[in-house]
Scaffold this active site. Structure first.
Site, PDB file in Angstrom:
ATOM      1  N   ASP A   7       0.815  -1.213   0.000  1.00 34.44           N
ATOM      2  CA  ASP A   7       0.000   0.000   0.000  1.00 34.44           C
ATOM      3  C   ASP A   7       0.853   1.269   0.000  1.00 34.44           C
ATOM      4  O   ASP A   7       2.002   1.279   0.434  1.00 34.44           O
ATOM      5  CB  ASP A   7      -0.892   0.031   1.243  1.00 34.44           C
ATOM      6  CG  ASP A   7      -2.076  -0.893   1.120  1.00 34.44           C
ATOM      7  OD1 ASP A   7      -2.103  -1.689   0.162  1.00 34.44           O
ATOM      8  OD2 ASP A   7      -2.966  -0.841   1.990  1.00 34.44           O
TER       9      ASP A   7
ATOM     10  N   HIS B 181       3.654  -2.613   3.152  1.00 34.23           N
ATOM     11  CA  HIS B 181       3.746  -1.239   2.645  1.00 34.23           C
ATOM     12  C   HIS B 181       5.076  -1.048   1.929  1.00 34.23           C
ATOM     13  O   HIS B 181       6.109  -1.537   2.383  1.00 34.23           O
ATOM     14  CB  HIS B 181       3.624  -0.228   3.786  1.00 34.23           C
ATOM     15  CG  HIS B 181       2.288  -0.237   4.462  1.00 34.23           C
ATOM     16  ND1 HIS B 181       1.960  -1.173   5.425  1.00 34.23           N
ATOM     17  CD2 HIS B 181       1.190   0.552   4.312  1.00 34.23           C
ATOM     18  CE1 HIS B 181       0.717  -0.957   5.847  1.00 34.23           C
ATOM     19  NE2 HIS B 181       0.229   0.093   5.186  1.00 34.23           N
TER      20      HIS B 181
END
Length: 732
Positions: free
Chosen positions: A101, A253
């Site tokens: 993300d 991430h």
């Protein structure tokens, strides 16, 4: 026999044409450039989430409205159908979908991609529009290497706070960035701040339903590595590992901070899970459905490419602007610091009790007054000279005036005043003509719209007691300072010109003898060939020529002259355009001084760089201060931006106050300093940019006569003369 009546034309239907004032073309390019710079900054603020950023995060709410099938189901929610209830999907056993993300990040995402490539693994990158538009080459690499890309909104707000129109905008802008970066659209979506399927509540569920109605699969996760907490590599791996061969969507991430632990975890997690029989694939491959990517085409594709290109340009331009702002900051602070220090040293020198230039100069001097259509001003000019306490002759050179200027002076029938008439040939030719008619070895030059105080000439010529001095600059002051634009020029003259001259005097590189009040040794003028017509700044040109010939040029602060400054923006623009362009011409003409020896070389290596930096480069960059002020007010950090701007303003105010104190001026005029700094800078920017354009394109600029009103009569109300140190003899 009667004569036929004369025919009278019927003009009843003819009406005077209305004249529309056209936008001055000289302002067009500078204005367009300034608007373009502002547009680039706005675009930067747009893609850096500084305009519509919303950092609110919804607290957990009730789950009463969320179907049990969703709460107990898998991490992929398909709410696209309008005829059947929403479905949840799970990843099959022994398959892991790695998802990343908040990227792409220019540092960490390429390293994550390298690691996936090393282990022949694929995943899904949920990118934000702001990052994708700034780093499109990384998104293109993701797609080229077989990874899937999903939407993560444009600037990462909690969608439960947003309206449907804002949600549509977030999706559309995110797709726009993808189209421009990789030429695709995607059907995958992950909400910001999302978690597991059982965390869906009454606030987020309606958003998920609406997202589904727009044709998207909502993807949350089974396993949250919590790598954003940087808990350590071992903990990240434990959080990411599924149990008993179950399939999983793992959340990681690739942006948002230091991702070194994520990389280290991947280096162990990928081979370890593969050894246990897991396959790392993208989402649609794991689900056995068609690709989430579809090619962008037509207008959407070109719109995306145009957007990404504009963002790239704005990033580059902003980088240049930041460098420019740093440069102008250093220049401004350095200049003000140098002006304060050297002006203090100059004032201390000339006010010493035993200071003198040499033997007092009491011999007569010739005063040259070039005049072209100066009927409104010339009488006050001549009468102020007649009140001089130093012996002079006055030569008015009428440069082909058409308003009776010469006739008016002759009608005054004043002793020691001569009128020399010539065809219109320009100010340099008029001054050279005056020099030819001058009787004395010191020549004072002034403008036809300027008035002198009784002591001005005496103060101006005292430095010629030093035989090395070839020219003296006087203290030009604005006489018509009652208007706002006059007050701004008054500040500029006192602070920018006269404080500068004190600095240049100490550095021995005075660049300009002001045309309004200056004195020259005739021998020096003869040696350099008199006033030149090579540039439009003949005063700067002659000053530089004297430096190159080995003469000293000094400043006489008490030789005050009161001149009529332009009273409109149009006139001010015309004057400063000529000054700035003429200064550029003079710098270019005398550029070889940089390589010369002696006094000329010193001026070339000290004076020319100073003039170039502080009179050409710095004013051209100065509007960046206000551009970034506007940017900071719009996008933040507002407090720091305003503090920095006021910090620069305070430095300027200190310098201005010191300059006003040295010139014994009233501080009340400094009230308009903040407004001057905002508006005046933009005008000087336009003038200088236009001068650069004229110079670079080889254009020619003609002399432009300013309209005079004759409002400057006598220096009444001006600071009175005080005893000067130039006549003091050494004590003892």
């Amino acid at each position: 026999m009667t004569q036929p009546a004369p025919r009278v034309r019927n003009n009843r239907h003819k009406q005077p044409k209305k004249r529309h004032r056209a936008f001055p073309m000289r302002f067009l390019l500078p204005s367009l450039l300034l608007v373009a710079l502002l547009a680039m900054l706005v675009l930067r603020g747009y893609v850096h989430s500084e305009i519509l950023a919303d950092h609110r995060i919804q607290a957990p709410a009730s789950t009463s409205q969320v179907p049990d099938e969703i709460l107990d189901g898998g991490p992929v929610i398909d709410a696209r159908s309008t005829t059947r209830p929403a479905q949840s999907l799970r990843v099959p056993d022994h398959r892991i979908v790695l998802t990343f993300d908040d990227g792409p990040d220019p540092v960490w995402t390429p390293r994550v991609l390298d690691k996936l490539k090393e282990y022949d693994a694929h995943g899904v990158f949920f990118v934000t529009g702001t990052m994708a538009s700034r780093y499109p080459e990384i998104v293109a690499r993701m797609v080229a290497e077989g990874h899937e890309v999903g939407l993560h909104t444009f600037n990462h707000p909690d969608l439960s706070y947003q309206s449907t129109s804002r949600i549509d905008w977030e999706l559309a802008e995110n797709q726009l960035a993808l189209a421009g970066a990789a030429g695709i659209r995607t059907s995958l979506f992950r909400p910001p701040y999302s978690s597991f399927a059982d965390a869906m509540d009454n606030k987020s569920w309606p958003v998920t339903q609406y997202i589904g109605s727009r044709g998207y699969l909502t993807v949350v996760n089974d396993r949250d590595s919590e790598d954003w907490k940087r808990p350590g590599v071992r903990t990240i791996i434990e959080n990411a590992t599924p149990h008993d061969g179950e399939g999983a969507i793992v959340l990681m991430h690739d942006s948002g901070g230091d991702r070194s632990q994520t990389l280290a975890a991947l280096d162990r997690f990928l081979p370890d899970m593969r050894a246990e029989g897991y396959e790392f694939t993208h989402l649609t491959g794991a689900l056995g459905t068609s690709s989430a990517h579809t090619p962008a085409a037509g207008f959407a594709l070109w719109q995306g490419k145009a957007f990404v290109t504009a963002v790239g340009v704005s990033e580059e331009v902003t980088g240049v602007l930041v460098v420019g702002l740093a440069v102008i900051g250093v220049l401004v602070i350095s200049r003000f610091g140098l002006m304060l220090l050297l002006s203090f040293l100059h004032a201390r020198k000339v006010r010493r009790k035993n200071f003198r230039w040499g033997d007092p100069v009491a011999r007569p001097v010739s005063v040259l007054v070039p005049a072209y259509n100066e009927r409104k001003c010339i009488e006050a000019t001549v009468r102020s000279l007649m009140a001089s306490d130093h012996p002079i002759e006055i030569i008015v050179i009428d440069d082909g005036s058409t308003d009776g200027t010469a006739d008016l002076v002759e009608a005054m029938r004043l002793p020691r005043v001569r009128v020399v008439r010539q065809r219109n040939a320009g100010k340099p030719a008029a001054l050279n003509n005056g020099i030819a008619h001058a009787r004395y070895d010191i020549v004072v030059m002034m403008d036809g719209d300027t008035v002198f105080e009784p002591t001005t000439i005496r103060e101006l010529v005292q430095p010629f007691g030093d035989p090395k001095v070839g020219a003296v600059a006087g203290n030009a002051k604005v006489g018509n300072r009652d208007s706002l634009i006059g007050a701004w020029q008054h500040i500029e003259y006192v602070m920018g010109f006269n404080l500068d001259r004190r600095m240049y005097d100490v550095l021995r590189c005075m660049p300009t003898i002001p045309g309004a009040v200056g004195a020259f040794r005739r021998e020096a003028l003869d040696r350099v060939g008199g006033m030149s017509e090579d540039t439009l700044a003949e005063d700067t040109d002659i000053t530089m020529a004297l430096h190159r010939d080995g003469w000293h040029v000094v400043y006489a602060e008490n030789a005050r002259a009161w001149t009529e400054a332009p009273e409109s923006v149009q006139q001010l623009w015309s004057q400063r355009y000529r000054w700035s362009y003429g200064t550029m011409q003079a710098i270019w003409k005398h550029r070889h001084a940089v390589l010369e020896r002696g006094h000329s070389g010193r001026f070339g290596r000290v004076g020319l760089p100073f003039v170039s930096l502080f009179m050409v480069v710095a004013p051209l960059l100065a509007p960046l201060i206000d551009v970034f002020l506007l940017y900071g007010l719009l996008f933040g950090p507002t407090g720091k931006t305003v503090a920095a701007w006021f910090g620069v303003l305070m430095v300027q105010a200190v310098c201005a106050a010191y300059a006003f104190r040295l010139d014994r001026e009233k501080m009340v005029h400094l009230i308009s300093l903040p407004l001057q700094q905002i508006l005046y800078r933009q005008l000087m920017y336009v003038v200088l940019l236009q001068s650069w354009i004229t110079a670079l394109t080889g254009g020619r600029l003609r002399w432009q006569k300013l309209r005079r009103t004759g409002v400057v009569d006598t220096p009444g109300g001006a600071p009175g003369p005080r005893p000067t140190a130039t006549h003091r003899r050494p004590v003892g």
